[in-house]
Design a protein around this motif. Structure first.
Motif, short mmCIF file in Angstrom:
data_model
loop_
_atom_site.label_atom_id
_atom_site.label_comp_id
_atom_site.label_asym_id
_atom_site.label_seq_id
_atom_site.Cartn_x
_atom_site.Cartn_y
_atom_site.Cartn_z
N LYS A 1 31.20 -28.63 33.38
CA LYS A 1 32.32 -27.80 32.98
C LYS A 1 32.18 -27.38 31.51
O LYS A 1 32.38 -26.22 31.15
N ALA A 2 31.82 -28.35 30.67
CA ALA A 2 31.64 -28.04 29.25
C ALA A 2 30.53 -27.02 29.05
O ALA A 2 30.63 -26.12 28.21
N ALA A 3 29.46 -27.13 29.83
CA ALA A 3 28.35 -26.19 29.71
C ALA A 3 28.78 -24.79 30.13
O ALA A 3 28.44 -23.79 29.48
N MET A 4 29.55 -24.69 31.23
CA MET A 4 30.03 -23.38 31.68
C MET A 4 30.95 -22.73 30.66
O MET A 4 30.99 -21.51 30.52
N GLU A 5 31.71 -23.55 29.94
CA GLU A 5 32.65 -23.01 28.95
C GLU A 5 31.98 -22.66 27.63
O GLU A 5 32.58 -22.02 26.78
N SER A 6 30.73 -23.05 27.47
CA SER A 6 30.04 -22.85 26.20
C SER A 6 29.39 -21.47 26.14
O SER A 6 29.28 -20.77 27.15
N GLU A 7 28.95 -21.09 24.96
CA GLU A 7 28.25 -19.84 24.77
C GLU A 7 26.86 -19.89 25.40
O GLU A 7 26.33 -18.87 25.85
N THR A 8 26.26 -21.08 25.47
CA THR A 8 24.94 -21.22 26.09
C THR A 8 25.01 -21.08 27.60
O THR A 8 24.19 -20.40 28.22
N GLY A 9 26.01 -21.72 28.20
CA GLY A 9 26.23 -21.59 29.63
C GLY A 9 25.45 -22.59 30.46
O GLY A 9 24.71 -23.43 29.95
N LEU A 10 25.63 -22.50 31.77
CA LEU A 10 24.98 -23.37 32.75
C LEU A 10 24.36 -22.50 33.83
O LEU A 10 25.02 -21.63 34.39
N LYS A 11 23.10 -22.77 34.15
CA LYS A 11 22.43 -22.00 35.19
C LYS A 11 22.81 -22.52 36.56
O LYS A 11 22.80 -23.72 36.82
N LEU A 12 23.19 -21.61 37.46
CA LEU A 12 23.43 -21.94 38.86
C LEU A 12 22.33 -21.26 39.68
O LEU A 12 22.12 -20.05 39.55
N LYS A 13 21.65 -22.04 40.48
CA LYS A 13 20.53 -21.53 41.26
C LYS A 13 20.75 -21.82 42.74
O LYS A 13 21.21 -22.89 43.11
N VAL A 14 20.41 -20.84 43.59
CA VAL A 14 20.51 -20.99 45.04
C VAL A 14 19.16 -20.66 45.66
O VAL A 14 18.55 -19.64 45.32
N VAL A 15 18.72 -21.53 46.55
CA VAL A 15 17.50 -21.28 47.32
C VAL A 15 17.87 -21.27 48.80
O VAL A 15 18.46 -22.23 49.31
N ARG A 16 17.57 -20.16 49.48
CA ARG A 16 17.76 -20.11 50.93
C ARG A 16 16.39 -20.22 51.60
O ARG A 16 15.52 -19.37 51.40
N THR A 17 16.22 -21.27 52.39
CA THR A 17 15.02 -21.42 53.20
C THR A 17 15.37 -21.09 54.65
O THR A 17 16.50 -20.69 54.95
N ALA A 18 14.41 -21.30 55.53
CA ALA A 18 14.69 -21.03 56.95
C ALA A 18 15.76 -21.96 57.50
O ALA A 18 16.47 -21.60 58.45
N ASP A 19 15.91 -23.14 56.88
CA ASP A 19 16.81 -24.14 57.45
C ASP A 19 18.01 -24.49 56.57
O ASP A 19 19.03 -24.96 57.09
N ASN A 20 17.90 -24.28 55.26
CA ASN A 20 18.92 -24.82 54.36
C ASN A 20 19.26 -23.88 53.22
O ASN A 20 18.51 -22.95 52.90
N PHE A 21 20.42 -24.18 52.61
CA PHE A 21 20.75 -23.68 51.28
C PHE A 21 20.62 -24.85 50.31
O PHE A 21 21.16 -25.92 50.55
N GLU A 22 19.92 -24.63 49.21
CA GLU A 22 19.83 -25.62 48.16
C GLU A 22 20.59 -25.09 46.94
O GLU A 22 20.41 -23.93 46.55
N ILE A 23 21.44 -25.93 46.36
CA ILE A 23 22.25 -25.52 45.21
C ILE A 23 21.88 -26.39 44.02
O ILE A 23 21.91 -27.62 44.09
N TYR A 24 21.54 -25.73 42.91
CA TYR A 24 21.16 -26.40 41.68
C TYR A 24 22.16 -26.06 40.58
O TYR A 24 22.59 -24.91 40.45
N LEU A 25 22.50 -27.04 39.77
CA LEU A 25 23.23 -26.83 38.53
C LEU A 25 22.32 -27.27 37.40
O LEU A 25 21.92 -28.44 37.32
N GLY A 26 21.97 -26.33 36.53
CA GLY A 26 20.90 -26.61 35.58
C GLY A 26 19.61 -26.82 36.35
O GLY A 26 19.26 -26.03 37.22
N ASP A 27 18.93 -27.90 36.07
CA ASP A 27 17.70 -28.22 36.80
C ASP A 27 17.91 -29.26 37.88
O ASP A 27 16.95 -29.74 38.49
N THR A 28 19.19 -29.61 38.13
CA THR A 28 19.50 -30.69 39.07
C THR A 28 19.88 -30.13 40.44
O THR A 28 20.78 -29.28 40.53
#
Length: 738
Positions: free
Chosen positions: A662-689
């Motif tokens: 939450k603090a990262a999203m509120e900051s000027e730097t921000g937080l990366k949100l990443k989505v990967v769609r494969t044939a079977d799944n959605f993978e959700i990342y916050l930052g590198d996690t």
């Protein structure tokens, strides 16, 4: 010598008159046109509200050119600011009663926006609303000689003190005398939120009485005895001295049981007896955030004229969102309510030299007037206060109707009947709901109510409703806000000719067709680090009005990965229907969005920081990753349904390190949100996690319509915003498999 003395005397007289308010020469104008708006809800951290307000004035100026020549005045019926209301503790970081520095900064911001927006020479009048209060609501009688000053009194004084410093002289038309028996100075009246403006034209003058409410959500007591005495005695003064001149009373709270939405404690009865004595007074009010698309935004039900000014920020649902669609009080379940929370509407009023008044309703985002103008006859005309009374509405309002071939229906392979129908027509532009009936043989099997979506930006005029069962015939009836019903349009269903439902991504990504704008895939460098945003604000300051807050990229496929950075997040600035924060605080991504069975489905994943408990009036901290499905029409985002997906394989997950995210999203730097769609799944990342993996499969949902989602379903994707707003940067799209 005599000539010299005469010249000196004339010079002194001229100087004195120029120095005295109300001593100016009369204008040569023979009519007067002013914008009458309300609930602009400005706040320093919400540029959308500022843009909507500035746009409302720009559109009013353009429309006024064909009236009296220019925009002569701007009058605002309260809720000038938003966050200054200290009782709104549902906001994070809200301004409290003792936050004088923050409060004063908001007032300075208000003055700056007014100075930038109100044209030079244009008159300004305003009252305060509940969101403008700088403390709690004390029902303190301001006529008392001692005690603690009321909240309204504090607020009125501070707004007056802030705005009177403007070099635009917003108070130049104020009559500085007290025309009541209260014998108060002009400064005392302004500090108490009581103002009387008298504007002189060539052949007549116009009178404005402007009053701040003392409190809200009470049938009586929303004004003090002192205020009511001043209102009545000032009206008596005008009526006795200027009986043929127009009089407008501007306040925030509507009179109970006048305009639509003023039922119960949303309106008050304090002014009933006063306005009954002076029925030529026209009352303008706000507060309830209803749409002037409705004919019920003007009422003469009580023998005087009351008008709802709408809101430039966000309209609260539609007339039929409560399910009542006839005068008998019959109620229906509203299956699909049009989402109008991104609407911006108000009035343009022209006063003519015969005292007649023309009131035009304006859709500021569409930059057009709405329906037919309301024409209030001149004072002394027999029907001045009865032309729009309930008994006479039939003579001034038309019945809605459908054009030929407006209704069709198809049965898909899952035996779901999809009913498609075109928008009905009305001379009043006042169709508010559609009653859709499904029949099996001669028996009525089901009724669904669809609220209008025609005042939603880019709506293309077609609706879709789905039914299960052996439907053999369907009918659609259009209903206006006066409960007039069209002739029903019927269609016989061919149950033999079934369709496959039709997965599609039709319409996604085409520049200009998305309600919130789109990122054109071919027009942007999508390499890491590229900032993407639209100059019109569509991709920054996204709002939380269900699908209105989503933005879809011009890219699609069956496998893909994409990411973006969320920064400067403000979970306390949600554009919900009432302009407050009674919503979830969610920021995230549209994992997949596609069209099937005539509806758009968007599977969304959002970081949910908290939910609002409407029963206990408290915010519940969540700190979780949750999933929901939006079902909308692809032709204009008429919201149908929002479904939480816990029971459909997309389980809510508690987030570790939620405070850091939450603090990262509120900051000027921000937080990366990443989505990967494969044939079977959605993978959700916050930052590198990697925070969650869910199956890319959705099956068997039927909530007004049917859908499946599987590995072969091609979909678009994008940003999901529900309950907060943020800036979005650093878009990256990779490995799209079409």
């Amino acid at each position: 010598m005599k000539k010299l003395l005469a010249l000196v005397f004339a010079t002194i007289l001229t100087f004195s008159c120029a120095s005295l308010i109300g001593c100016k020469p009369k204008s040569d104008k023979t009519s007067y046109t002013f914008a009458m708006i309300s609930d602009i809800h400005l706040q320093r951290e919400d540029k959308t509200s500022e843009e909507f307000f500035k746009n409302s004035i720009a559109v009013s100026k353009a429309l006024a050119k064909g009236k009296s020549g220019n925009l002569d005045g701007v009058f605002i019926a309260g809720d000038l600011l938003d966050t200054i209301w200290y009782q709104r503790l549902t906001y994070e970081n809200s301004i409290t009663q003792n936050d004088g520095e923050k409060r004063d900064a908001e007032l300075e911001y208000l003055k700056t926006v007014f100075d930038e927006t109100i044209p030079d020479g244009t008159d300004l009048g305003y009252c305060l609303g509940n969101h403008d209060m700088t403390g709690g609501f004390d029902n303190y009688d301001c006529s008392s000689g001692g005690g603690t000053e009321s909240t309204r009194g504090v607020s009125s004084r501070k707004y007056y003190a802030a705005l009177k410093t403007s070099n635009k002289n917003y108070f130049k038309n104020d009559d500085t005398k007290d025309h009541s028996t209260l014998d108060l100075s002009y400064e005392q009246l302004c500090n108490l939120g009581l103002r009387y403006q008298r504007i002189a034209l060539k052949d007549f003058s116009i009178n404005f009485i402007i009053v701040d409410n003392e409190t809200y959500w009470k049938e009586t007591g929303t004004y003090t005895v002192f205020q009511l005495q001043w209102i009545e005695e000032t009206l008596a003064y005008i009526n006795g001295k200027y009986p043929k001149e127009p009089v407008f009373l501007i306040t925030h709270n509507p009179v109970q049981d006048t305009v639509f939405g003023s039922m119960g404690t949303e309106g008050d009865r304090d002014l009933d007896s006063i306005l009954a004595k002076y029925p030529n007074t026209i009352l303008f009010a706000g507060h309830i955030h209803k749409s002037p698309y409705s004919e019920l935004a003007l009422s003469q039900d009580k023998g005087f004229t009351a008008v709802d000014c709408g809101t430039t920020k966000c309209t609260n649902a539609t007339v039929y969102s409560d399910g009542r669609i006839d005068k008998s009080g019959k109620w229906y379940n509203v299956n699909y309510a049009g989402d109008t929370s991104a609407a911006s509407e108000g009035l343009l009023v022209t006063v003519n030299n015969d005292s007649s008044v023309t009131i035009e309703r304006v859709d500021y985002l569409a930059k057009k007037t709405i329906g037919s103008a309301w024409e209030i006859p001149a004072i002394g005309t027999a029907n001045r206060n009865t032309k729009y009374a309930p008994a006479n509405r039939d003579t001034v309002n038309s019945v809605p109707y459908f054009e030929e071939n407006a209704v069709t229906a198809q049965v898909n392979t899952e035996n779901v009947t999809n009913v498609f129908f075109k928008e009905a027509k009305s001379g009043d532009n006042d169709v508010w709901a559609y009653e859709v009936n499904a029949y099996s043989g001669s028996d009525l099997s089901e009724t669904k109510l669809v609220s209008t979506a025609r005042n939603i930006k880019n709506f293309k005029g077609e609706y879709c409703v789905s039914f299960t069962g052996n439907v053999t015939r369907v009918s659609v009836t259009a209903i206006d806000s006066l409960y007039k019903r069209s002739v029903a349009k019927s269609f016989t269903v061919d149950r033999a000719g079934k369709t496959d439902g039709g997965y599609d991504i039709n319409g996604f990504g085409t520049t200009g067709e998305q309600t919130t704008g789109s990122v054109a895939y071919g027009d942007y460098d999508l390499s890491e680090g590229k900032i993407f945003r639209h100059e019109n604000g569509f991709l920054t300051n996204l709002k939380s009005a269900y699908a209105v807050g989503n933005s879809y990229f011009n890219a699609a496929g069956t496998t893909y990965d994409f990411s973006f950075v969320i920064k400067n997040a403000r979970c306390n600035r949600a554009q919900t229907s009432n302009g407050n924060s009674e919503a979830s605080y969610r920021l995230g991504a549209v994992l997949a969005s596609y069209v099937y069975n005539g509806r758009q489905f968007s599977i969304c994943a959002s970081v949910n920081f908290s939910d609002w408990n409407s029963e206990d009036k408290e915010r519940i901290v969540k700190n979780e990753l949750s999933y929901y499905l939006l079902i909308t029409t692809p032709s204009g985002y008429a919201r149908c349904e929002k479904i939480e997906l816990d029971n459909y394989g997309f389980k809510t997950k508690t987030l570790e390190n939620a405070a850091e995210y939450k603090a990262a999203m509120e900051s000027e730097t921000g937080l990366k949100l990443k989505v990967v769609r494969t044939a079977d799944n959605f993978e959700i990342y916050l930052g590198d996690t990697l925070v969650d993996t869910v199956g890319a499969r959705l099956s068997g949902i039927f909530d007004g319509t049917y859908t499946d989602f599987a590995s072969a379903t091609k979909s678009a994707f994008g940003i999901a915003c529900y309950g907060g707003e943020a800036d979005y940067t650093n878009l990256f799209i990779n490995a799209i498999n079409y």
